[in-house]
Design a protein around this motif. Structure first.
Motif, short mmCIF file in Angstrom:
data_model
loop_
_atom_site.label_atom_id
_atom_site.label_comp_id
_atom_site.label_asym_id
_atom_site.label_seq_id
_atom_site.Cartn_x
_atom_site.Cartn_y
_atom_site.Cartn_z
N UNK A 33 0.85 -1.21 0.00
CA UNK A 33 0.00 0.00 0.00
C UNK A 33 0.88 1.25 0.00
N UNK A 34 1.95 1.26 0.80
CA UNK A 34 2.85 2.42 0.85
C UNK A 34 3.52 2.64 -0.51
N UNK A 35 3.94 1.58 -1.16
CA UNK A 35 4.55 1.70 -2.49
C UNK A 35 3.55 2.23 -3.51
N UNK A 36 2.31 1.77 -3.44
CA UNK A 36 1.27 2.23 -4.35
C UNK A 36 1.02 3.72 -4.17
N UNK A 37 0.86 4.16 -2.92
CA UNK A 37 0.62 5.58 -2.64
C UNK A 37 1.83 6.41 -3.06
N UNK A 38 3.03 5.92 -2.77
CA UNK A 38 4.24 6.63 -3.19
C UNK A 38 4.34 6.77 -4.70
#
Length: 140
Positions: A33-38
């Protein structure tokens, strides 16, 4: 005694390791999720920085003697570019805030304009935080 050995050996991998599976699965999900948002954040920021309005306004900042005097040289972006650049039919609009910095201080560049063939800006100004000074880049 043999029956207890058989019972230990017959436990599945999931039964033996469930205590590790749940936290590692949650951690993997959080990382994804963090990679997607980033990735979304990076894409939006790069679209803003690639716009003509951003490039023209940064050129105006670097060529303005008063801004260079207050912030020093070189002047560069300092953080997250925010705002919007939209396109509909032949009309493009922008409303962008760019944090900038130089050796002497920090400021925010505000750009508001529209493009029908050529960009026409209703605002292009630099607000210097330390002195609460607003420098209008549209004035000669």
């Amino acid at each position: 005694m043999e029956d207890s050995n058989e019972l230990v050996q017959s436990k599945s991998w999931l039964n033996r390791n469930w205590k590790w599976l749940i936290p590692s699965g949650c951690l993997t999900l959080i990382i994804l999720v963090a990679l997607f948002i980033g990735g979304i954040f990076y894409e939006v920021t790069s679209v803003l920085k690639d716009s003509e309005a951003y490039k023209e306004s940064m050129t105006a900042v670097q060529n303005n003697k008063l801004v260079v005097e207050r912030l020093g040289s070189p002047i560069e972006t300092d953080g997250i570019v925010s705002g919007s650049v939209t396109s509909s039919n032949n009309l493009r609009t922008c409303d962008v805030q760019v944090p900038i910095k130089g050796p002497k201080g920090k400021a925010t560049l505000f750009v508001v304009g529209e493009k029908r063939g050529k960009w026409k800006y209703s605002e292009m100004s630099v607000y210097i935080e330390k002195t609460n000074e607003k420098i209008d880049l549209l004035q000669p």
